[in-house]
Design an enzyme around this catalytic site. Structure first.
Site, short mmCIF file in Angstrom:
data_model
loop_
_atom_site.label_atom_id
_atom_site.label_comp_id
_atom_site.label_asym_id
_atom_site.label_seq_id
_atom_site.Cartn_x
_atom_site.Cartn_y
_atom_site.Cartn_z
N TYR A 76 0.85 -1.20 0.00
CA TYR A 76 0.00 0.00 0.00
C TYR A 76 0.89 1.26 0.00
CZ TYR A 76 -3.00 3.52 2.30
OH TYR A 76 -3.67 4.67 2.65
N LYS B 236 1.35 4.29 -2.80
CA LYS B 236 1.22 5.73 -2.52
C LYS B 236 2.49 6.47 -2.93
CE LYS B 236 -2.97 5.80 -0.65
NZ LYS B 236 -4.12 6.44 -1.30
N1 NAP Z 1 -7.99 5.77 7.05
C1 NAP Z 1 -6.77 6.23 7.18
O1 NAP Z 1 -6.21 6.24 8.29
C2 NAP Z 1 -6.03 6.77 5.98
C3 NAP Z 1 -4.75 7.29 6.17
C4 NAP Z 1 -4.05 7.80 5.06
C5 NAP Z 1 -4.65 7.78 3.81
N2 NAP Z 1 -5.90 7.25 3.66
C6 NAP Z 1 -6.49 7.25 2.30
O2 NAP Z 1 -7.79 7.78 2.35
C7 NAP Z 1 -8.51 7.29 1.21
C8 NAP Z 1 -9.89 6.84 1.64
O3 NAP Z 1 -9.76 5.70 2.46
P1 NAP Z 1 -10.67 5.44 3.74
O4 NAP Z 1 -9.78 5.52 4.91
O5 NAP Z 1 -11.88 6.28 3.69
O6 NAP Z 1 -11.01 3.89 3.53
P2 NAP Z 1 -12.40 3.13 3.26
O7 NAP Z 1 -13.39 3.47 4.30
O8 NAP Z 1 -12.01 1.71 3.08
O9 NAP Z 1 -12.89 3.74 1.87
C9 NAP Z 1 -12.23 3.41 0.68
C10 NAP Z 1 -13.08 3.86 -0.49
O10 NAP Z 1 -12.39 3.46 -1.70
C11 NAP Z 1 -13.31 2.73 -2.49
N3 NAP Z 1 -12.70 1.72 -3.35
C12 NAP Z 1 -11.95 0.67 -2.99
N4 NAP Z 1 -11.68 -0.08 -4.07
C13 NAP Z 1 -12.29 0.52 -5.13
C14 NAP Z 1 -12.41 0.22 -6.50
N5 NAP Z 1 -11.89 -0.88 -7.04
N6 NAP Z 1 -13.07 1.09 -7.30
C15 NAP Z 1 -13.65 2.17 -6.79
N7 NAP Z 1 -13.60 2.51 -5.49
C16 NAP Z 1 -12.93 1.68 -4.66
C17 NAP Z 1 -14.23 2.04 -1.49
O11 NAP Z 1 -15.39 1.57 -2.14
P3 NAP Z 1 -16.22 0.29 -1.55
O12 NAP Z 1 -17.03 0.82 -0.42
O13 NAP Z 1 -17.04 -0.16 -2.71
O14 NAP Z 1 -15.21 -0.71 -1.13
C18 NAP Z 1 -14.45 3.17 -0.51
O15 NAP Z 1 -15.41 4.06 -1.00
C19 NAP Z 1 -7.66 6.18 0.59
O16 NAP Z 1 -6.99 6.68 -0.55
C20 NAP Z 1 -6.67 5.87 1.69
O17 NAP Z 1 -5.46 5.37 1.15
C21 NAP Z 1 -6.60 6.75 4.71
#
Ligand code: NAP
Length: 354
Positions: free
Chosen positions: A228, A232
Site C-alpha cells: 500500500y 502511494k
Molecule cells: N484511514 C486512514 O487512516 C487513511 C490514512 C491515510 C490515507 N488514507 C487514504 O484515504 C482514502 C480513503 O480511504 P478510507 O480511509 O476512507 O477507507 P475506506 O473506508 O475503506 O474507503 C475506501 C473507499 O475506496 C473505495 N474503493 C476501494 N476499491 C475501489 C475500486 N476498485 N473502485 C472504486 N472505489 C474503490 C471504497 O469503495 P467500496 O465501499 O465499494 O469498497 C471506498 O469508497 C484512501 O486513498 C486511503 O489510502 C486513509
C-alpha cells in the site's frame, strides 16, 4: 505548595512528552508501525491550522469524488456539497445510499448524483469517462480518494495487482482520459483542481523500482501495508509530475489525511481486528474532521494559481524527496503510459488533449 509542585511537574512531563512526539519520525511500513505512526502524527499535529472560512464556497462548481460512498470520501463529498458544490459521487458500491447521504448535507442549490466506477476494471474507467463526456460534464474539482489495502496480492481482470491498479494506475488513466476529453476547463483563469488523497506511508516505502513497474507477483498479509505504501509512493511521484506538466492548466495537490477512523483496515486478519477497532476508536479522528485538508485544497480561495502543494493533516510539508525528482516523474509518466498501452488503453499524445 505541594499542589503547585505537582502541577508544574505534570506540566513538565507533558511538555517533555510533546517534545518527544515532535522529534519522532514515525514509520508506516507495517500494520503495527502504521497504526502507532498515525497516533504519533496526530499528537504532533495537534496545533496545526489551515482553516477555510465562509467565503471558501463552491457554488456552481462541479466536484467529482472517487470512493465517495463511505469513510473519508463520503465526508469530503458532504463537506464540498455543503459549500454549494455540485457533486458527482464515483463509487463502485452503495450508490443510492451515498447519494441520499450527501444530498441530506448539501446546500439547497447543490445537485448530487452518483455514478458507477470500479477502479479495479480499466474498462469501467473508460466507460465512466465516456459517459461523463457524452453528458457534457465539466469539472472544477476532482478528488482522487478511493483506495484499498488488500490482505494479499490479487489479480484484477486486467492482470494487474489490485493494490497497484486501484491506488495508482487507474487514477492515471482516469485523469488522462478526463483531460483528453476536455472535461477540465479553466474559466476566467481559475484552474480546475485535482486533489490526490495520498498517505504518509509513502515515506516508509522501499526505493522506486522501475524495472518491476506494474508487474504482478504474489505477496501475503505481512506485506499488505508495504505494498500500500509503495503504491502511494508511485502515486505521489505521478502527482508531482502531473503538477509539473499541467502548470497553467490544472492545480494539482495531494495530502495525507492522518489516521482516520474508517474501514480502510477491513481486510485485516480476524484476530487483529478487535484491537485495530479499539485503537481506531481511541486515537484516530473521525472522517468529518479528517476531510478538512482535502476540502481545503479543493476549496480555499487562497490557493488560486498555486499547484503542487502537499499537506499532512493541516500542515504543509514536502513529500519524500524522490517523489519530487523530475527524472523519477518522467519515468513514472512514461512507464504508466507504456503499461496502459500494452493493456489496450493507449493515451493520446499531449498535443491532442483538449
Ligand atoms: N484511514 C486512514 O487512516 C487513511 C490514512 C491515510 C490515507 N488514507 C487514504 O484515504 C482514502 C480513503 O480511504 P478510507 O480511509 O476512507 O477507507 P475506506 O473506508 O475503506 O474507503 C475506501 C473507499 O475506496 C473505495 N474503493 C476501494 N476499491 C475501489 C475500486 N476498485 N473502485 C472504486 N472505489 C474503490 C471504497 O469503495 P467500496 O465501499 O465499494 O469498497 C471506498 O469508497 C484512501 O486513498 C486511503 O489510502 C486513509
Amino acid at each position: 505548595m505541594l499542589l503547585t509542585d505537582a502541577t508544574a511537574a505534570t506540566r513538565g512531563v507533558s511538555c517533555a512528552a510533546m517534545a518527544w512526539f515532535d522529534r519522532v519520525r514515525p514509520r508506516h511500513d507495517g500494520a503495527l508501525a502504521a497504526t502507532v505512526g498515525g497516533i504519533i502524527d496526530r499528537v504532533k499535529h495537534r496545533n496545526a491550522a489551515l482553516e477555510l472560512d465562509e467565503r471558501d464556497r463552491l457554488d456552481g462548481s462541479a466536484c467529482l469524488v472517487t470512493g465517495a460512498n463511505r469513510g473519508l470520501g463520503l465526508a469530503i463529498a458532504k463537506d464540498l456539497a455543503r459549500r454549494g458544490g455540485d457533486l458527482i459521487l464515483a463509487c463502485r458500491s452503495g450508490l443510492d445510499a451515498a447519494r441520499a447521504d450527501v444530498a441530506s448535507a448539501a446546500h439547497e442549490r447543490a445537485s448530487v448524483e452518483a455514478r458507477e466506477l470500479d477502479l479495479a476494471r480499466l474498462s469501467s474507467v473508460e466507460s465512466f469517462c465516456d459517459r461523463l463526456a457524452a453528458d457534457g460534464v465539466r469539472l472544477d474539482v476532482l478528488v482522487l480518494n478511493a483506495g484499498v489495502v488488500p490482505r494479499e496480492a490479487r489479480k484484477t481482470e486486467d492482470g494487474l495487482d489490485e493494490s497497484f491498479q486501484v491506488n495508482v494506475l487507474a487514477n492515471v488513466l482516469l485523469v488522462q482520459r478526463l483531460r483528453e476529453r476536455g472535461l477540465f476547463v479553466a474559466e476566467e483563469g481559475v484552474w480546475p483542481r485535482v486533489v490526490v488523497v495520498s498517505s504518509e506511508s509513502h515515506r516508509s516505502a522501499p526505493p522506486l523500482d522501475w524495472d518491476g513497474f506494474g508487474s504482478f507477483r504474489p505477496w501475503g498479509m505481512r506485506e499488505a501495508v508495504k505494498q500500500y505504501g509503495y503504491g502511494k509512493l508511485l502515486l505521489q511521484t505521478w502527482t508531482a509530475e502531473l503538477a509539473r506538466r499541467t502548470r497553467g492548466e490544472l492545480a494539482v495537490h495531494s495530502l495525507c489525511p492522518g489516521a482516520v477512523r474508517t474501514d480502510i483496515g477491513r481486510e485485516a486478519p480476524g484476530l487483529t481486528k478487535p484491537l485495530l477497532e479499539l485503537t481506531m476508536r481511541a486515537f484516530f479522528v473521525e472522517p468529518e474532521r479528517a476531510a478538512a485538508p482535502a476540502v481545503y485544497l479543493a476549496a480555499s480561495r487562497r490557493l488560486e494559481h498555486e499547484t503542487g502543494i502537499y499537506l499532512h493533516g493541516k500542515r504543509r510539508r514536502e513529500p519524500r524527496e524522490d517523489t519530487l525528482d523530475a527524472d523519477n516523474g518522467r519515468r513514472m509518466w512514461e512507464r504508466s503510459a507504456a503499461l496502459l498501452e500494452a493493456l489496450g488503453h493507449p493515451l493520446a499524445p499531449a498535443k491532442e488533449r483538449g
